[in-house]
Motif scaffolding. Structure first.
Motif, PDB file in Angstrom:
ATOM      1  N   GLU A 297     -49.845 -41.654 -57.143  1.00  0.00           N
ATOM      2  CA  GLU A 297     -49.644 -42.058 -55.835  1.00  0.00           C
ATOM      3  C   GLU A 297     -48.986 -43.555 -55.626  1.00  0.00           C
ATOM      4  O   GLU A 297     -48.273 -43.790 -54.754  1.00  0.00           O
ATOM      5  N   ALA A 298     -49.526 -44.383 -56.310  1.00  0.00           N
ATOM      6  CA  ALA A 298     -48.826 -45.913 -56.502  1.00  0.00           C
ATOM      7  C   ALA A 298     -47.486 -45.790 -56.663  1.00  0.00           C
ATOM      8  O   ALA A 298     -46.761 -46.586 -56.276  1.00  0.00           O
ATOM      9  N   ALA A 299     -47.153 -45.163 -57.767  1.00  0.00           N
ATOM     10  CA  ALA A 299     -45.802 -44.932 -58.312  1.00  0.00           C
ATOM     11  C   ALA A 299     -44.959 -44.214 -56.982  1.00  0.00           C
ATOM     12  O   ALA A 299     -43.828 -44.713 -56.911  1.00  0.00           O
ATOM     13  N   GLU A 300     -45.500 -43.325 -56.338  1.00  0.00           N
ATOM     14  CA  GLU A 300     -44.719 -42.829 -55.324  1.00  0.00           C
ATOM     15  C   GLU A 300     -44.628 -43.696 -54.100  1.00  0.00           C
ATOM     16  O   GLU A 300     -43.420 -43.699 -53.473  1.00  0.00           O
ATOM     17  N   ALA A 301     -45.649 -44.582 -53.894  1.00  0.00           N
ATOM     18  CA  ALA A 301     -45.229 -45.673 -52.891  1.00  0.00           C
ATOM     19  C   ALA A 301     -44.264 -46.812 -53.437  1.00  0.00           C
ATOM     20  O   ALA A 301     -43.500 -47.313 -52.419  1.00  0.00           O
ATOM     21  N   ILE A 302     -44.017 -47.161 -54.749  1.00  0.00           N
ATOM     22  CA  ILE A 302     -43.239 -47.615 -55.170  1.00  0.00           C
ATOM     23  C   ILE A 302     -41.775 -47.316 -54.868  1.00  0.00           C
ATOM     24  O   ILE A 302     -40.912 -47.670 -54.462  1.00  0.00           O
ATOM     25  N   ASP A 303     -41.473 -45.791 -54.928  1.00  0.00           N
ATOM     26  CA  ASP A 303     -40.307 -45.269 -54.940  1.00  0.00           C
ATOM     27  C   ASP A 303     -39.994 -45.253 -53.321  1.00  0.00           C
ATOM     28  O   ASP A 303     -38.809 -45.172 -53.165  1.00  0.00           O
ATOM     29  N   GLU A 304     -41.090 -45.065 -52.572  1.00  0.00           N
ATOM     30  CA  GLU A 304     -40.523 -45.054 -51.272  1.00  0.00           C
ATOM     31  C   GLU A 304     -40.200 -46.529 -50.565  1.00  0.00           C
ATOM     32  O   GLU A 304     -39.612 -46.585 -49.663  1.00  0.00           O
ATOM     33  N   GLY A 305     -40.502 -47.605 -51.532  1.00  0.00           N
ATOM     34  CA  GLY A 305     -40.117 -49.018 -50.994  1.00  0.00           C
ATOM     35  C   GLY A 305     -41.041 -49.359 -49.868  1.00  0.00           C
ATOM     36  O   GLY A 305     -40.480 -50.112 -49.023  1.00  0.00           O
ATOM     37  N   ASN A 306     -42.315 -48.766 -49.789  1.00  0.00           N
ATOM     38  CA  ASN A 306     -43.318 -49.157 -48.622  1.00  0.00           C
ATOM     39  C   ASN A 306     -44.392 -50.061 -49.104  1.00  0.00           C
ATOM     40  O   ASN A 306     -45.273 -49.468 -49.672  1.00  0.00           O
ATOM     41  N   PRO A 307     -43.984 -51.348 -48.697  1.00  0.00           N
ATOM     42  CA  PRO A 307     -45.225 -52.061 -49.317  1.00  0.00           C
ATOM     43  C   PRO A 307     -46.568 -52.009 -48.677  1.00  0.00           C
ATOM     44  O   PRO A 307     -47.475 -52.078 -49.315  1.00  0.00           O
ATOM     45  N   GLU A 308     -46.587 -51.611 -47.535  1.00  0.00           N
ATOM     46  CA  GLU A 308     -47.956 -51.324 -46.907  1.00  0.00           C
ATOM     47  C   GLU A 308     -48.596 -50.138 -47.724  1.00  0.00           C
ATOM     48  O   GLU A 308     -49.786 -50.202 -47.867  1.00  0.00           O
ATOM     49  N   HIS A 309     -47.889 -49.133 -47.772  1.00  0.00           N
ATOM     50  CA  HIS A 309     -48.580 -47.865 -48.672  1.00  0.00           C
ATOM     51  C   HIS A 309     -48.919 -48.283 -50.067  1.00  0.00           C
ATOM     52  O   HIS A 309     -49.837 -48.001 -50.372  1.00  0.00           O
ATOM     53  N   LEU A 310     -48.008 -49.216 -50.786  1.00  0.00           N
ATOM     54  CA  LEU A 310     -48.107 -49.507 -51.917  1.00  0.00           C
ATOM     55  C   LEU A 310     -49.401 -50.446 -52.240  1.00  0.00           C
ATOM     56  O   LEU A 310     -50.197 -50.442 -52.997  1.00  0.00           O
ATOM     57  N   GLN A 311     -49.839 -51.331 -50.861  1.00  0.00           N
ATOM     58  CA  GLN A 311     -51.104 -51.981 -50.954  1.00  0.00           C
ATOM     59  C   GLN A 311     -52.313 -51.351 -51.165  1.00  0.00           C
ATOM     60  O   GLN A 311     -53.109 -51.261 -51.737  1.00  0.00           O
ATOM     61  N   GLU A 312     -52.134 -50.189 -50.371  1.00  0.00           N
ATOM     62  CA  GLU A 312     -53.243 -49.167 -50.052  1.00  0.00           C
ATOM     63  C   GLU A 312     -53.292 -48.597 -51.381  1.00  0.00           C
ATOM     64  O   GLU A 312     -54.688 -48.389 -51.824  1.00  0.00           O
ATOM     65  N   GLU A 313     -52.431 -47.918 -52.065  1.00  0.00           N
ATOM     66  CA  GLU A 313     -52.582 -47.186 -53.318  1.00  0.00           C
ATOM     67  C   GLU A 313     -52.976 -48.086 -54.561  1.00  0.00           C
ATOM     68  O   GLU A 313     -53.727 -47.691 -55.257  1.00  0.00           O
ATOM     69  N   LEU A 314     -52.411 -49.248 -54.523  1.00  0.00           N
ATOM     70  CA  LEU A 314     -53.051 -50.192 -55.413  1.00  0.00           C
ATOM     71  C   LEU A 314     -54.424 -50.463 -55.442  1.00  0.00           C
ATOM     72  O   LEU A 314     -55.302 -50.620 -56.410  1.00  0.00           O
TER      73      LEU A 314
END
Length: 232
Positions: A49-66
């Motif tokens: 899911e963190a990798a998916e957030a990276i693919d999306e280019g979405n910092p907010e989503h990445l912060q949550e998944e990390l």
């Protein structure tokens, strides 16, 4: 009621304390029941899911998944700490020492010409660190928990024809589904077979007083065929 100070902003140590409370008597029944194996899949899913957030280019989503990935790390470390094993500080200590060791061009007196040499040194230091003295040792070190295609890529270290193989892979997966075979399971078995035969090829070459680098492709093919016959 648990004695815990609520804040407007929490740090890593707060997460560590929250997990301790959840696992302690009077905490959460579900959290207390878990062990490394029961939440193993959670770690993999959160990483994806963190990798998916990276693919999306979405910092907010990445912060949550990390954060979810970090929870898994803290959770596993806490379970070990309860058993008298390592704790989160030991985990941090290990990775800090590894980073210092594998960056001698930063923390030592090694000079490099660029990132290519950095990666080459990294792999050599990694092999030395893990006592990998042969090519087969390196093949065996590839994590068996990796998805089959990733493991195949890591084992063979050849991605130059990735685009051309795309359609072939899709066709192979469709055939696997048609004959009711899990493609991941099939590829995992194939990776194990490749690693086993590769070690046999390397051993046969050593018996002839040669390394694989000193052999021609034809010679290696012959040893590979011999390894296949031995398994038949």
């Amino acid at each position: 009621m648990i004695d815990f100070e609520k804040k407007s902003f929490y740090g890593v140590e707060d997460l560590r304390e929250i997990v301790r409370i959840l696992r302690a008597p009077g905490g959460c029944p579900w959290d207390r029941e878990q062990d490394h194996h029961s939440i193993r899949r959670n770690l993999l899913e959160e990483a994806y899911e963190a990798a998916e957030a990276i693919d999306e280019g979405n910092p907010e989503h990445l912060q949550e998944e990390l954060g979810d990935v970090l929870l898994q790390v803290v959770f596993h470390a806490r379970m070990e700490e309860e058993q008298g094993g390592f704790d989160l500080d030991d985990v941090a200590d290990g990775i800090c020492k590894k980073l210092i060791y594998r960056h001698p061009h930063v923390f030592g007196d090694v000079t490099v010409s660029g990132s290519g040499e950095v990666l080459q040194n990294w792999e050599e230091l990694k092999k030395r660190e893990k006592h990998q003295t042969t090519a087969a040792d390196s093949v065996d070190s590839v994590a068996r928990s990796l998805p089959g295609l990733w493991r195949e890529e890591a084992v063979r270290e050849d991605t130059n024809v990735a685009e051309e193989l795309g359609d072939l892979l899709v066709a192979a997966v469709n055939v696997a589904r048609f004959v009711k075979v899990d493609p991941e399971d099939a590829l995992s078995v194939a990776c194990d077979k490749f690693a086993r035969r590769f070690r046999q090829v390397e051993a046969s070459a050593a018996a002839q007083g040669k390394t694989l680098d000193e052999m021609t492709l034809a010679e290696m093919d012959r040893l590979w065929d011999e390894a296949k016959k031995q398994e038949a």
